[in-house]
Design a protein around this motif. Structure first.
Motif, PDB file in Angstrom:
ATOM      1  N   VAL A 113       2.942  -0.955  -4.599  1.00 21.25           N
ATOM      2  CA  VAL A 113       3.405  -0.773  -3.300  1.00 21.25           C
ATOM      3  C   VAL A 113       2.244  -0.694  -2.309  1.00 21.25           C
ATOM      4  O   VAL A 113       1.695  -0.170  -2.397  1.00 21.25           O
ATOM      5  CB  VAL A 113       4.429   0.035  -3.380  1.00 21.25           C
ATOM      6  N   THR A 114       2.437  -1.801  -1.255  1.00 19.13           N
ATOM      7  CA  THR A 114       1.403  -1.720  -0.144  1.00 19.13           C
ATOM      8  C   THR A 114       2.062  -0.903   0.825  1.00 19.13           C
ATOM      9  O   THR A 114       3.200  -1.224   1.723  1.00 19.13           O
ATOM     10  CB  THR A 114       1.063  -3.112   0.281  1.00 19.13           C
ATOM     11  N   TRP A 115       1.463   0.114   1.129  1.00 18.97           N
ATOM     12  CA  TRP A 115       1.722   1.357   2.149  1.00 18.97           C
ATOM     13  C   TRP A 115       1.486   0.461   3.490  1.00 18.97           C
ATOM     14  O   TRP A 115       0.307   0.245   3.694  1.00 18.97           O
ATOM     15  CB  TRP A 115       1.364   2.528   1.944  1.00 18.97           C
ATOM     16  N   LEU A 125       0.440  -8.983   2.245  1.00 21.54           N
ATOM     17  CA  LEU A 125       0.876  -7.944   1.771  1.00 21.54           C
ATOM     18  C   LEU A 125       1.926  -7.223   2.360  1.00 21.54           C
ATOM     19  O   LEU A 125       2.612  -5.956   1.778  1.00 21.54           O
ATOM     20  CB  LEU A 125      -0.293  -7.026   1.797  1.00 21.54           C
ATOM     21  N   GLU A 126       2.491  -7.791   3.502  1.00 20.42           N
ATOM     22  CA  GLU A 126       3.410  -7.119   4.049  1.00 20.42           C
ATOM     23  C   GLU A 126       4.873  -7.090   3.342  1.00 20.42           C
ATOM     24  O   GLU A 126       5.362  -7.802   2.848  1.00 20.42           O
ATOM     25  CB  GLU A 126       3.919  -7.924   5.225  1.00 20.42           C
ATOM     26  N   GLY A 127       5.406  -5.538   2.922  1.00 19.35           N
ATOM     27  CA  GLY A 127       6.513  -5.689   2.345  1.00 19.35           C
ATOM     28  C   GLY A 127       6.369  -5.538   0.841  1.00 19.35           C
ATOM     29  O   GLY A 127       7.406  -5.746   0.142  1.00 19.35           O
ATOM     30  N   LEU A 128       5.125  -5.667   0.458  1.00 17.39           N
ATOM     31  CA  LEU A 128       4.850  -5.820  -1.069  1.00 17.39           C
ATOM     32  C   LEU A 128       5.306  -4.724  -1.858  1.00 17.39           C
ATOM     33  O   LEU A 128       5.126  -3.505  -1.575  1.00 17.39           O
ATOM     34  CB  LEU A 128       3.391  -6.014  -1.439  1.00 17.39           C
ATOM     35  N   ASP A 129       6.459  -5.020  -2.704  1.00 19.82           N
ATOM     36  CA  ASP A 129       6.854  -4.034  -3.721  1.00 19.82           C
ATOM     37  C   ASP A 129       7.108  -4.765  -5.025  1.00 19.82           C
ATOM     38  O   ASP A 129       8.258  -5.210  -5.268  1.00 19.82           O
ATOM     39  CB  ASP A 129       8.259  -3.344  -3.045  1.00 19.82           C
ATOM     40  N   LEU A 130       6.144  -4.748  -6.114  1.00 16.84           N
ATOM     41  CA  LEU A 130       6.474  -5.074  -7.381  1.00 16.84           C
ATOM     42  C   LEU A 130       6.144  -4.018  -8.452  1.00 16.84           C
ATOM     43  O   LEU A 130       5.682  -3.109  -8.393  1.00 16.84           O
ATOM     44  CB  LEU A 130       5.524  -6.407  -7.530  1.00 16.84           C
ATOM     45  N   MET A 131       6.989  -4.384  -9.674  1.00 16.31           N
ATOM     46  CA  MET A 131       6.974  -3.805 -10.676  1.00 16.31           C
ATOM     47  C   MET A 131       6.072  -4.140 -11.907  1.00 16.31           C
ATOM     48  O   MET A 131       6.425  -5.217 -12.429  1.00 16.31           O
ATOM     49  CB  MET A 131       8.271  -3.087 -11.088  1.00 16.31           C
ATOM     50  N   ILE A 132       5.016  -3.982 -12.326  1.00 18.89           N
ATOM     51  CA  ILE A 132       4.297  -4.262 -13.675  1.00 18.89           C
ATOM     52  C   ILE A 132       4.873  -3.631 -14.802  1.00 18.89           C
ATOM     53  O   ILE A 132       4.708  -2.309 -14.865  1.00 18.89           O
ATOM     54  CB  ILE A 132       3.071  -4.260 -13.608  1.00 18.89           C
ATOM     55  N   LEU A 133       5.615  -4.097 -15.742  1.00 17.75           N
ATOM     56  CA  LEU A 133       6.097  -3.510 -16.970  1.00 17.75           C
ATOM     57  C   LEU A 133       5.521  -3.939 -18.146  1.00 17.75           C
ATOM     58  O   LEU A 133       5.518  -5.153 -18.440  1.00 17.75           O
ATOM     59  CB  LEU A 133       7.879  -4.052 -17.128  1.00 17.75           C
ATOM     60  N   LEU A 187      -3.705  -7.062 -15.624  1.00 18.71           N
ATOM     61  CA  LEU A 187      -3.240  -7.366 -14.363  1.00 18.71           C
ATOM     62  C   LEU A 187      -2.839  -6.103 -13.353  1.00 18.71           C
ATOM     63  O   LEU A 187      -3.140  -6.277 -12.192  1.00 18.71           O
ATOM     64  CB  LEU A 187      -2.088  -8.132 -14.625  1.00 18.71           C
ATOM     65  N   SER A 188      -2.761  -5.050 -14.232  1.00 23.59           N
ATOM     66  CA  SER A 188      -2.233  -3.725 -13.345  1.00 23.59           C
ATOM     67  C   SER A 188      -3.510  -3.555 -12.487  1.00 23.59           C
ATOM     68  O   SER A 188      -3.513  -2.876 -11.193  1.00 23.59           O
ATOM     69  CB  SER A 188      -1.834  -2.773 -14.079  1.00 23.59           C
ATOM     70  N   ASP A 189      -4.704  -3.360 -13.253  1.00 20.35           N
ATOM     71  CA  ASP A 189      -5.792  -3.097 -12.409  1.00 20.35           C
ATOM     72  C   ASP A 189      -6.263  -4.126 -11.298  1.00 20.35           C
ATOM     73  O   ASP A 189      -6.849  -3.505 -10.404  1.00 20.35           O
ATOM     74  CB  ASP A 189      -7.100  -2.781 -13.447  1.00 20.35           C
ATOM     75  N   GLU A 190      -6.192  -5.209 -11.509  1.00 17.63           N
ATOM     76  CA  GLU A 190      -6.283  -6.133 -10.617  1.00 17.63           C
ATOM     77  C   GLU A 190      -5.544  -6.100  -9.350  1.00 17.63           C
ATOM     78  O   GLU A 190      -5.658  -6.007  -8.177  1.00 17.63           O
ATOM     79  CB  GLU A 190      -5.945  -7.564 -11.128  1.00 17.63           C
ATOM     80  N   ALA A 191      -4.159  -5.896  -9.664  1.00 17.57           N
ATOM     81  CA  ALA A 191      -3.097  -5.367  -8.746  1.00 17.57           C
ATOM     82  C   ALA A 191      -3.322  -4.370  -7.919  1.00 17.57           C
ATOM     83  O   ALA A 191      -2.872  -3.823  -6.534  1.00 17.57           O
ATOM     84  CB  ALA A 191      -1.491  -5.231  -9.456  1.00 17.57           C
ATOM     85  N   SER A 192      -4.295  -3.273  -8.342  1.00 16.22           N
ATOM     86  CA  SER A 192      -4.584  -2.175  -7.554  1.00 16.22           C
ATOM     87  C   SER A 192      -5.318  -2.498  -6.116  1.00 16.22           C
ATOM     88  O   SER A 192      -5.200  -1.715  -5.330  1.00 16.22           O
ATOM     89  CB  SER A 192      -5.553  -1.391  -8.175  1.00 16.22           C
ATOM     90  N   MET A 193      -6.043  -3.490  -6.211  1.00 21.94           N
ATOM     91  CA  MET A 193      -6.532  -4.207  -4.740  1.00 21.94           C
ATOM     92  C   MET A 193      -5.659  -4.705  -3.768  1.00 21.94           C
ATOM     93  O   MET A 193      -5.693  -4.697  -2.534  1.00 21.94           O
ATOM     94  CB  MET A 193      -7.435  -5.311  -5.221  1.00 21.94           C
ATOM     95  N   LEU A 194      -4.142  -4.745  -4.205  1.00 18.54           N
ATOM     96  CA  LEU A 194      -3.213  -5.027  -3.272  1.00 18.54           C
ATOM     97  C   LEU A 194      -2.887  -3.714  -2.530  1.00 18.54           C
ATOM     98  O   LEU A 194      -2.453  -3.863  -1.449  1.00 18.54           O
ATOM     99  CB  LEU A 194      -2.024  -5.574  -4.005  1.00 18.54           C
ATOM    100  N   THR A 195      -3.116  -2.422  -3.204  1.00 11.92           N
ATOM    101  CA  THR A 195      -2.717  -1.500  -2.416  1.00 11.92           C
ATOM    102  C   THR A 195      -3.759  -0.878  -1.761  1.00 11.92           C
ATOM    103  O   THR A 195      -3.748   0.289  -1.183  1.00 11.92           O
ATOM    104  CB  THR A 195      -2.263  -0.392  -3.584  1.00 11.92           C
ATOM    105  N   GLY A 196      -4.951  -1.432  -1.741  1.00 13.60           N
ATOM    106  CA  GLY A 196      -6.239  -0.752  -1.299  1.00 13.60           C
ATOM    107  C   GLY A 196      -7.175  -0.001  -2.060  1.00 13.60           C
ATOM    108  O   GLY A 196      -8.243  -0.132  -1.906  1.00 13.60           O
ATOM    109  N   SER A 197      -6.545   0.467  -3.096  1.00 12.69           N
ATOM    110  CA  SER A 197      -7.402   1.438  -3.927  1.00 12.69           C
ATOM    111  C   SER A 197      -6.654   1.559  -5.523  1.00 12.69           C
ATOM    112  O   SER A 197      -5.594   2.015  -5.374  1.00 12.69           O
ATOM    113  CB  SER A 197      -7.818   2.588  -3.519  1.00 12.69           C
ATOM    114  N   ILE A 198      -7.221   1.677  -6.438  1.00 13.38           N
ATOM    115  CA  ILE A 198      -6.708   2.023  -7.727  1.00 13.38           C
ATOM    116  C   ILE A 198      -6.486   3.486  -7.820  1.00 13.38           C
ATOM    117  O   ILE A 198      -5.420   3.966  -8.608  1.00 13.38           O
ATOM    118  CB  ILE A 198      -7.718   1.759  -8.967  1.00 13.38           C
TER     119      ILE A 198
END
Length: 354
Positions: free
Chosen positions: A106-108, A122-130, A246-257
């Motif tokens: 989630v991008t705060w 990033l606006e409104g980003l909300d995804l779930m990696i399962l 992929l989930s570690d890559e996605a951490s950059m979408l949130t600003g930080s792991i």
């Protein structure tokens, strides 16, 4: 509500302590929460000669939920397989059958500037990696290092049976029904037979959910799309290895792991909750680690193991208030924000809960 607390190594104890501060607010308000601590990982090896002592596994097995910190350290990397800190976590996942790993991304709004991506992506980003958590290369046999004709050979086996794929696919589709009804399954079916089976079984399960849209991406295309158009995704279904990456890559979408929580769930409500970031031994003990992923993992625990949705919402709103007030740990700091340490960030979230 019996919670096994396994802080572990590195920054694990520091960030877990902040999550416990937050959970203690609910205990003081009358929620019947019982905490019991155990050793796991490198600190357990130092104490007992094994990263997962019998007493710790018994505690984890009997608890209603597990709050985990981190495991590892440079000094343990040369230990034999089975004695390394990471082997303890793998064992708990396997033995407790915690096969479904939820990693919300989630991008705060307050942290859009902390991400290297453009704000409009990033606006409104909300995804779930399962992520499937108990199969694939992490557990497949045969494995090991052997010798063939005098040459060392390393072997790992990517293995999935259809039942393993089917159960995680059902979780993905059921999760999508509570969100935006889209599942993107990630594989490498053009090269790997195990992933060819993965795609076939996911397709079969998808027919039972006509209200959910299913698409497939090869893992390399998925990695590119996560950066190019992350808002496209809702539930991203992956195998163990691909989900880890992929989930570690996605951490950059949130600003930080340091902002990524996670939950590992089995067939029931028992779960293991942990920040994604790892032990970070280089900053351990310096009061600079970001505890928000651990705090948000505690929120996931309340929601997923104890059906305390309002409590989980309260924690997430408190984190939002702290960020909106401009407080930041070093990993998410920007010009004009107020830099705080690990413990102070935990105190701020506790205060915001009130």
């Amino acid at each position: 509500m019996k919670i096994a607390v396994l802080p572990g190594d590195g920054i694990g104890p520091e960030v877990t302590a902040q999550a416990l501060k937050v959970l203690d607010v609910f205990a003081r308000e009358g929620t019947p929460i019982e905490f019991e601590h155990g050793l796991i990982g490198g600190c357990a090896y130092d104490e007992s000669g094994h990263p997962l002592p019998d007493s710790t596994f018994k505690l984890a097995r009997e608890a209603d939920a597990i709050l985990f910190g981190a495991e590892g350290g440079f000094q343990y990397e040369t230990l034999s397989r089975g004695l390394r800190p990471g082997d303890a976590l793998l064992s708990i996942r396997r033995e407790l059958n915690l096969f479904a790993n939820f990693r919300p991304v989630v991008t705060w709004p307050e942290l859009v500037g902390a991400s290297p991506l453009k704000a409009e992506r990033l606006e409104g980003l909300d995804l779930m990696i399962l992520r499937e958590l108990t199969g694939d290369l992490y557990f497949g046999e045969p494995r090991g290092v052997t010798s063939e004709n005098g040459v060392r050979v390393g072997i790992n086996t990517m293995r999935y049976d259809e039942n393993e794929i089917r159960r995680i696919a059902h979780v993905a589709f059921r999760t999508a029904r509570t969100r935006r009804a889209r599942v993107c399954s990630v594989d490498k079916a053009n090269v790997l037979e195990s992933m060819e089976l993965w795609r076939e079984v996911v397709e079969e399960v998808g027919q039972e959910y006509p209200d959910v849209t299913l698409e497939h991406l090869y893992v390399d295309a998925a990695a590119m799309s996560l950066l190019r158009s992350p808002q496209h995704f809702d539930v991203l279904l992956t195998g163990n290895l691909f989900g880890d990456i992929l989930s570690d890559e996605a951490s950059m979408l949130t600003g930080s792991i340091g902002m990524l929580p996670s939950a590992s769930i089995g067939d029931g409500t028992k779960g293991l909750y942990e920040p994604v970031h790892g032990c970070a031994p280089d900053i351990a003990g310096k009061d600079v680690a970001n505890p928000l992923a651990s705090i948000l993992s505690a929120a996931m625990m309340l929601r997923m193991s104890f059906d305390m949705h309002s409590g989980a919402d309260r924690i997430e709103r408190a984190v939002r208030r702290v960020l909106a007030s401009g407080y930041r740990t070093a990993d998410i700091a920007e010009p004009g924000t107020k830099l705080v340490g690990t413990a102070q960030m935990g105190d701020l979230v506790v205060a915001a809960l009130s």
